[in-house]
Write a protein that holds these residues in place. Structure first.
Motif, PDB file in Angstrom:
ATOM      1  N   ILE A   2       0.834  -1.197   0.000  1.00 20.70           N
ATOM      2  CA  ILE A   2       0.000   0.000   0.000  1.00 20.70           C
ATOM      3  C   ILE A   2       0.869   1.247   0.000  1.00 20.70           C
ATOM      4  N   ASP A   3       0.302   2.332  -0.491  1.00 17.99           N
ATOM      5  CA  ASP A   3       0.850   3.666  -0.303  1.00 17.99           C
ATOM      6  C   ASP A   3      -0.025   4.341   0.740  1.00 17.99           C
ATOM      7  N   ALA A   4       0.600   5.045   1.674  1.00 27.59           N
ATOM      8  CA  ALA A   4      -0.148   5.653   2.766  1.00 27.59           C
ATOM      9  C   ALA A   4       0.536   6.915   3.246  1.00 27.59           C
ATOM     10  N   ILE A   5      -0.253   7.787   3.841  1.00 30.71           N
ATOM     11  CA  ILE A   5       0.293   8.932   4.543  1.00 30.71           C
ATOM     12  C   ILE A   5       0.128   8.641   6.026  1.00 30.71           C
ATOM     13  N   TYR A  58       4.925  10.129   3.565  1.00 29.50           N
ATOM     14  CA  TYR A  58       4.255   9.340   2.538  1.00 29.50           C
ATOM     15  C   TYR A  58       5.077   8.061   2.445  1.00 29.50           C
ATOM     16  N   ALA A  59       4.430   6.902   2.644  1.00 32.63           N
ATOM     17  CA  ALA A  59       5.153   5.634   2.726  1.00 32.63           C
ATOM     18  C   ALA A  59       4.587   4.598   1.763  1.00 32.63           C
ATOM     19  N   ARG A  60       5.465   3.703   1.338  1.00 29.55           N
ATOM     20  CA  ARG A  60       5.039   2.507   0.597  1.00 29.55           C
ATOM     21  C   ARG A  60       5.372   1.321   1.489  1.00 29.55           C
ATOM     22  N   LEU A  61       4.339   0.611   1.904  1.00 28.64           N
ATOM     23  CA  LEU A  61       4.487  -0.434   2.902  1.00 28.64           C
ATOM     24  C   LEU A  61       4.045  -1.786   2.368  1.00 28.64           C
ATOM     25  N   LYS A  62       4.807  -2.822   2.715  1.00 30.05           N
ATOM     26  CA  LYS A  62       4.351  -4.192   2.466  1.00 30.05           C
ATOM     27  C   LYS A  62       3.176  -4.442   3.407  1.00 30.05           C
ATOM     28  N   ASP A  63       2.387  -5.460   3.112  1.00 30.30           N
ATOM     29  CA  ASP A  63       1.173  -5.716   3.900  1.00 30.30           C
ATOM     30  C   ASP A  63       1.469  -5.886   5.391  1.00 30.30           C
ATOM     31  N   ALA A  67       0.152  -3.403   8.469  1.00 31.69           N
ATOM     32  CA  ALA A  67      -0.561  -3.859   9.663  1.00 31.69           C
ATOM     33  C   ALA A  67       0.164  -3.407  10.924  1.00 31.69           C
ATOM     34  N   GLN A  68       1.480  -3.477  10.919  1.00 37.12           N
ATOM     35  CA  GLN A  68       2.260  -3.058  12.083  1.00 37.12           C
ATOM     36  C   GLN A  68       2.074  -1.568  12.366  1.00 37.12           C
ATOM     37  N   PRO A  82      -4.209   0.576  -2.008  1.00 37.09           N
ATOM     38  CA  PRO A  82      -3.288  -0.439  -2.516  1.00 37.09           C
ATOM     39  C   PRO A  82      -2.418   0.156  -3.626  1.00 37.09           C
ATOM     40  N   PHE A  83      -1.133  -0.186  -3.609  1.00 31.52           N
ATOM     41  CA  PHE A  83      -0.250   0.287  -4.679  1.00 31.52           C
ATOM     42  C   PHE A  83      -0.640  -0.409  -5.967  1.00 31.52           C
ATOM     43  N   ASP A  84      -0.881   0.403  -7.006  1.00 27.63           N
ATOM     44  CA  ASP A  84      -1.324  -0.129  -8.294  1.00 27.63           C
ATOM     45  C   ASP A  84      -0.620   0.586  -9.438  1.00 27.63           C
ATOM     46  N   GLY A  85       0.616   1.032  -9.210  1.00 24.17           N
ATOM     47  CA  GLY A  85       1.372   1.700 -10.249  1.00 24.17           C
ATOM     48  C   GLY A  85       0.930   3.137 -10.431  1.00 24.17           C
ATOM     49  N   PRO A  86       1.125   3.682 -11.659  1.00 19.47           N
ATOM     50  CA  PRO A  86       0.761   5.080 -11.899  1.00 19.47           C
ATOM     51  C   PRO A  86      -0.692   5.353 -11.514  1.00 19.47           C
ATOM     52  N   GLY A  87      -0.896   6.470 -10.833  1.00 20.25           N
ATOM     53  CA  GLY A  87      -2.222   6.849 -10.366  1.00 20.25           C
ATOM     54  C   GLY A  87      -2.422   6.582  -8.878  1.00 20.25           C
ATOM     55  N   THR A  88      -1.535   5.787  -8.277  1.00 20.90           N
ATOM     56  CA  THR A  88      -1.669   5.479  -6.860  1.00 20.90           C
ATOM     57  C   THR A  88      -1.557   6.740  -6.013  1.00 20.90           C
ATOM     58  N   THR A  89      -0.580   7.572  -6.316  1.00 19.21           N
ATOM     59  CA  THR A  89      -0.397   8.808  -5.553  1.00 19.21           C
ATOM     60  C   THR A  89      -1.651   9.674  -5.623  1.00 19.21           C
ATOM     61  N   ASP A  90      -2.212   9.805  -6.820  1.00 24.62           N
ATOM     62  CA  ASP A  90      -3.431  10.601  -6.967  1.00 24.62           C
ATOM     63  C   ASP A  90      -4.553  10.032  -6.094  1.00 24.62           C
TER      64      ASP A  90
END
Length: 139
Positions: A2-5, A58-63, A67-68, A82-90
Motif C-alpha cells: 500500500i501507499d499511505a500517509i 508518505y510511505a510505501r508499505l508491504k502488507d 498492519a504493524q 493499494p499500490f497499483d502503479g501510476p495513479g496510486t499517488t493521486d
C-alpha cells in the motif's frame, strides 16, 4: 503493498517507543547509538513533513508493515490505497483530501498556503508550496 500517509502526533514519544519495542526500526551510528534526531528505517518513504513534534510521511508499505504501523500507538494512517502503479499517488491524496479530519491534520503539519518573503535584490516574492508534500516513484 500500500501507499499511505502516516501521521505521528508526537514523534519523540514514538522514537522512545520504537527504541524500547522495535529497536531494529531506528537507524544507528557506527557505534550503535540511535541517530539524533532519530530516523525510522525499514520501509520506503518520503522526507518527513514536520511541525513541532508532529510528523507525516508518505510511505510505501508491504502488507505486514502496513498492519504493524496501523496498530502502533501514536500512529494514524491519514489515507491509504493499494499500490497499483501510476495513479496510486493521486488516489492517496484524493482519499486524504476527501476526509475533512485527515485534511485538517495534513494542513496543520504541512502548511502550504502562499507566503511572502523579502529578498534584498528582488523585493517581495510570493512562495506557493505544492499542495502535496511527497509521493513515491512509480505511483
Amino acid at each position: 503493498m500500500i501507499d499511505a500517509i502516516l501521521y505521528i502526533a508526537n514523534f519523540p514519544a514514538l522514537a522512545n517507543y520504537l527504541k524500547t519495542h522495535h529497536p531494529e526500526m531506528l537507524e544507528r551510528d557506527p557505534s550503535g547509538e540511535v541517530l539524533q534526531p532519530p530516523v525510522v528505517t525499514g520501509f520506503a518513504r518520503t522526507y518527513a513533513a514536520i511541525n513541532g513534534i508532529e510528523l507525516m510521511v508518505y510511505a510505501r508499505l508491504k502488507d505486514a508493515q502496513a498492519a504493524q504501523w496501523r496498530g502502533m500507538a501514536g500512529v494514524r494512517v491519514l489515507a491509504e490505497v493499494p499500490f497499483d502503479g501510476p495513479g496510486t499517488t493521486d488516489a492517496v491524496y484524493a482519499a486524504l483530501f476527501a476526509d475533512p479530519e485527515a485534511k485538517a491534520i495534513y494542513d496543520r503539519v504541512y502548511p502550504h498556503e502562499p507566503y511572502t518573503i523579502t529578498d534584498p535584490d528582488m523585493g517581495e516574492i510570493v512562495i506557493t508550496p505544492p499542495e502535496r508534500f511527497g509521493a513515491m516513484a512509480g505511483g
